[in-house]
Design an enzyme around this catalytic site. Structure first.
Site, short mmCIF file in Angstrom:
data_model
loop_
_atom_site.label_atom_id
_atom_site.label_comp_id
_atom_site.label_asym_id
_atom_site.label_seq_id
_atom_site.Cartn_x
_atom_site.Cartn_y
_atom_site.Cartn_z
N HIS A 200 -7.10 -1.60 13.13
CA HIS A 200 -5.80 -0.94 13.00
C HIS A 200 -5.11 -1.35 11.70
O HIS A 200 -3.88 -1.46 11.64
CB HIS A 200 -4.90 -1.23 14.20
N SER A 323 -3.40 7.73 -15.71
CA SER A 323 -2.12 8.43 -15.60
C SER A 323 -1.67 8.92 -16.96
O SER A 323 -1.93 8.27 -17.98
CB SER A 323 -1.05 7.49 -15.01
#
Length: 516
Positions: A200, A323
């Protein structure tokens, strides 16, 4: 069918091969505002799909997949099938001696002007007849009259599609073999590399990186088995005539099919499969399953490369840009692309299953869907394999960061060990309740678990301080991770080798850039 000189996917069709609606000239190219139409005049508008993009297509297909599904290569593959049919028919005495050789010569590259056939594909609206007419015209001594004797269009195209699928599986096997070799080296090198096991998305118990890789390796091994089994079921010839009765083969259809299939290296089906498309659907779903595992591996690499985790990172070369506005970025874009390709492959495979629903003895709706889905799922799968192999070849494993992350939550990784040791004295359920209460209090108060345990007399009365220290050492609680890794490695090394040859893959590197 549009014919171009570059390797590209055959365009979607309308009718039985008509690309753009009713027969007639293609619509005029659009005029772009502000440039006087110059851009439109300079562009042939051939690259309308991301697969064909000169700028982005490398992320969605490979040179091999483009070769397999190239427009011209596909037509030449159909000609190859026609030549095989003629050879089998001549062998059985169904056509005159010498006919097959003349047909084969006419099928050679350059003997038929494929570009000249493009208007006929538009005019007839048929996906094969113009090629058959071109072939017949290219045959010497009237042998073209015997071309395509007793066969139907789908016999040729289905058989050729089986050849395409075989080429894809050959390449997938080669890529999978290279990936397996890389993962064997990676799992062996990190058999005992301690790291946090997470469930999880939260710290759970200690594991080793070797065991994580062993899980990838074992799953890929099952895909290798599936691909081998798929070959037996899916790679078959089609030669059953208009409605599957073999009525046009002079009573020798079954004998002809046996020779025809063997000549092309394909299996022989029991009956025709013009509308029984489970083989093609299985092909797509099997590739989708494979890409699902590739995506699981890539996603794990992506997540573990987060700065706050820092356990893995993709290889990086100076000049790669992450980027347009943040110069520092090094993004795991190749891993992300693999996940994307798996999603696209699943979508294409689902459409392949849709194609199983067909009417009567022929229904072109499903067949034409396959012209899209078989190519797409193949492009996406081969691209995902190639990209993930590239990622694994340059993968950097930060062993020290793995160990540091495990040390930062070491005590909480060992609550199970503490509970089981305590359970031997007071029972498992009672031990769970005690360790639960202590560990939850430690987390809520932001205190070390060890300190809270030492304040609990119900635990300290049963567990000595020395034993407690041993129990809270994550390196002592990796269970049989090493043996399980060894077991997976042994199995992977003894699986049958895939067809084809691969170069010696690189081993993943540590941050120092040396084999890990």
């Amino acid at each position: 069918m549009a014919i171009s000189r570059r390797h590209q996917q055959a365009p979607a069709t309308n009718g039985d091969g008509l690309p753009h609606g009713p027969a007639g000239p293609a619509p005029a190219p659009p005029v772009f505002e502000g440039d006087g139409g110059r851009a439109a005049a300079e562009c042939g508008h051939e690259r309308g799909h991301v697969l064909d993009s000169a700028f982005h297509g490398q992320g969605y297909a490979t040179a091999t997949s483009r070769r397999i599904f190239c427009d011209r290569c596909r037509l030449h593959r159909w000609l190859r099938v026609e030549a095989a049919l003629a050879a089998s028919q001549e062998r059985l005495g169904m056509i005159a001696p010498g006919t097959a050789a003349r047909v084969a010569r006419a099928c050679e590259p350059g003997r038929i002007d494929l570009a000249a056939l493009e208007p006929e594909f538009r005019r007839t609206g048929h996906s094969l007849v113009p090629l058959l007419r071109g072939l017949a015209a290219a045959c010497e001594a009237g042998s073209g009259e015997m071309v395509h004797l007793g066969a139907t269009t789908q016999d040729i195209q289905d058989t050729a599609q089986s050849l395409e699928m075989r080429d894809v599986l050959d390449e997938a096997d080669r890529e999978l073999a290279a990936m397996t070799t890389r993962l064997i080296a990676l799992a062996g090198a990190h058999r005992d590399s301690l790291m946090v096991g997470r469930t999880h998305a939260q710290p759970a118990l200690p594991i080793t990186f070797g065991l994580k890789v062993a899980s990838w390796l074992d799953e890929l091994g099952r895909h290798g088995e599936r691909l081998a089994q798929l070959r037996e079921r899916a790679l078959v010839a089609q030669l059953h005539g208009g409605v599957g009765t073999m009525a046009g083969f002079q009573g020798r259809g079954q004998e002809l099919l046996t020779d025809f299939a063997a000549r092309l290296g394909l299996g022989e089906p029991v009956v025709g499969w013009h509308v029984a498309r489970d083989r093609v659907a299985e092909y797509g779903t099997t590739l989708a399953l494979l890409t699902g595992t590739l995506a699981r591996i890539a996603e794990e690499i992506r997540v573990l490369s987060r700065a706050e985790v820092g356990e893995l990172s993709e290889g990086w070369e100076y000049g790669r840009v992450g980027s347009s506005t943040m110069p520092h970025k090094r993004n795991p874009e190749r891993s992300e692309q693999v996940v994307l390709l798996a999603r696209l492959a699943r979508s294409a495979a689902a459409l392949g299953v849709e194609g199983m629903v067909q009417e009567h003895e022929r229904d072109a709706r499903g067949l034409r869907m396959e012209w899209v889905t078989v190519a797409d799922v193949s492009h996406y799968t081969l691209a995902a394999l190639a990209i993930l192999n590239e990622v694994l070849a340059g993968l950097q494993v930060h062993r020290e960061r793995m160990a540091a992350n495990a040390a930062s939550v070491a005590e909480f990784l060992c609550t199970e060990a503490l509970m089981l040791a305590l359970g031997e004295r007071i029972g498992k359920q009672s031990a769970h309740a005690l360790v639960y209460a202590v560990s939850q209090r430690a987390q809520s108060d932001g205190r070390p678990l060890r300190a809270c345990v030492r304040e609990c007399s119900d635990i300290t009365s049963q567990i000595s301080a020395t034993t407690l220290d041993d129990l809270l050492d994550p390196a002592r609680y990796v269970g049989e991770a090493g043996a399980l890794t060894d077991r997976a490695l042994a199995r992977a090394r003894h699986r049958p080798a895939a067809p084809g040859k691969t170069g010696a893959p690189q081993v993943a590197r540590t941050e120092e850039g040396v084999p890990s």
